[in-house]
Design an enzyme around this catalytic site. Structure first.
Site, PDB file in Angstrom:
ATOM      1  N   HIS A 141       0.809  -1.221   0.000  1.00  0.00           N
ATOM      2  CA  HIS A 141       0.000   0.000   0.000  1.00  0.00           C
ATOM      3  C   HIS A 141       0.843   1.273   0.000  1.00  0.00           C
ATOM      4  O   HIS A 141       0.322   2.365  -0.212  1.00  0.00           O
ATOM      5  CB  HIS A 141      -0.989   0.007   1.169  1.00  0.00           C
ATOM      6  N   ASP A 171       0.168  -7.754   1.123  1.00  0.00           N
ATOM      7  CA  ASP A 171       0.585  -6.371   1.356  1.00  0.00           C
ATOM      8  C   ASP A 171       2.109  -6.242   1.412  1.00  0.00           C
ATOM      9  O   ASP A 171       2.652  -5.514   2.246  1.00  0.00           O
ATOM     10  CB  ASP A 171      -0.041  -5.808   2.641  1.00  0.00           C
ATOM     11  N   SER A 248       4.877   2.478   7.834  1.00  0.00           N
ATOM     12  CA  SER A 248       4.484   1.310   7.068  1.00  0.00           C
ATOM     13  C   SER A 248       5.628   0.822   6.188  1.00  0.00           C
ATOM     14  O   SER A 248       6.249   1.592   5.452  1.00  0.00           O
ATOM     15  CB  SER A 248       3.278   1.634   6.180  1.00  0.00           C
TER      16      SER A 248
END
Length: 297
Positions: A141, A171, A248
């Protein structure tokens, strides 16, 4: 509610600060606040008088009483310190555990900040180097919006990276840096299966654009079932180490500096940021996906 870094919004480097003192101080003025020449600066009036024998006698009695009290107080004070010396010392002078300092130093050498800019969309995140060929693991993402990918290491140099491949289901995405990739130190991969609840861990990355940030916490759960975006419901490592937008894709490392997870999501209340519940993809799953991406490239 689980929150990712918003791939459609660009987070400007650094947080915004507000003036901590919105108005004039309201506490009473002290001597240091008054201008010279005020009554505070005048010497006290001379109150010296002739002292008669009666006053001398009273003074002698007071001195004797004070001496007796001082002696008793000194004895009590000495016994108090003797008791303190016999008790275990508090860890007030203890420093940060050296193991965590070494783990942070080991991890920072292989962590990069990632910026993706394309058209009207931009996103940012973190990643870490996994081999001496310049391959970098991050979250899908972080890069799914597409565009020019730039990575910045601890030396501050900006390097262009290309997308090797990405898998939305897990992911995980893999980037590769060409020229200058040798400047990054590959991180050692550990095993999330060996983690224990309560074990110290570090989250390393670039929250809110603050590159090279390290936050400490513990493992809160080792097999937490959570639903994370397109990846669906899967097991994750839960930690209370602070994870925020920009973290992230960065590594979650143990006290030995080994990567045990990929920081991916946080639980929030009404989207109000970190509340001490973060989730990382176990490194075994992330590494397997990365190997499949590299092999298929």
């Amino acid at each position: 509610m689980l929150g990712y870094d918003d791939p459609g919004r660009y987070h400007a480097p650094g947080p915004r600060y507000e003036e901590p003192w919105p108005g004039p101080r309201t506490y009473p003025r002290h001597r240091a606040d008054l201008p010279p020449g005020t009554v505070w600066d005048e010497p006290p009036p001379d109150r010296s008088r002739r002292r008669g024998p009666g006053r001398l006698l009273v003074a002698g009695v007071l001195i004797a009483a004070f001496s007796a009290l001082s002696g008793g107080a000194a004895g009590w004070y000495a016994s108090l310190w003797a008791d303190v010396e016999r008790t275990p010392r508090l860890a007030a002078g203890a420093g940060v555990p050296q193991a965590l300092v070494g783990a942070a130093e080991e991890a920072l050498a292989g962590v990069v900040s990632i910026e993706v800019v394309g058209g009207d969309a931009a996103s940012s995140g973190s990643g870490f180097v996994i081999d001496d060929q310049g391959h970098i693991v991050t979250n899908n993402h972080v890069v799914e919006s597409g565009g020019r990918i730039t990575v910045v290491g601890q030396d501050g140099e900006e390097r262009t990276a290309r997308l090797v491949g990405r898998v939305a289901r897990t992911d995980i995405a893999v980037l590769r840096v060409g020229a200058g990739g040798a400047a990054f130190r590959p991180l050692t991969l550990g095993r999330s299966a060996d983690l224990k609840v309560g074990e110290p861990v570090l989250a390393v990355g670039s929250p809110l654009g603050l590159s090279g940030s390290v936050t400490a916490g513990i493992v809160s759960a080792v097999d937490r079932q959570v639903r994370m975006g397109e990846a669906g419901r899967q097991s994750a490592v839960q930690t209370d180490a602070s994870i925020n937008p920009g973290n992230s894709g960065g590594p979650l490392v143990n006290a030995r500096g080994q990567v045990v997870g990929v920081n991916t999501a946080i639980a929030t209340i009404d989207g109000n940021g970190n509340i001490g519940i973060g989730f990382a993809i176990p490194i075994e799953r992330a590494a397997q996906t990365a190997q499949e991406i590299i092999a298929a490239a």
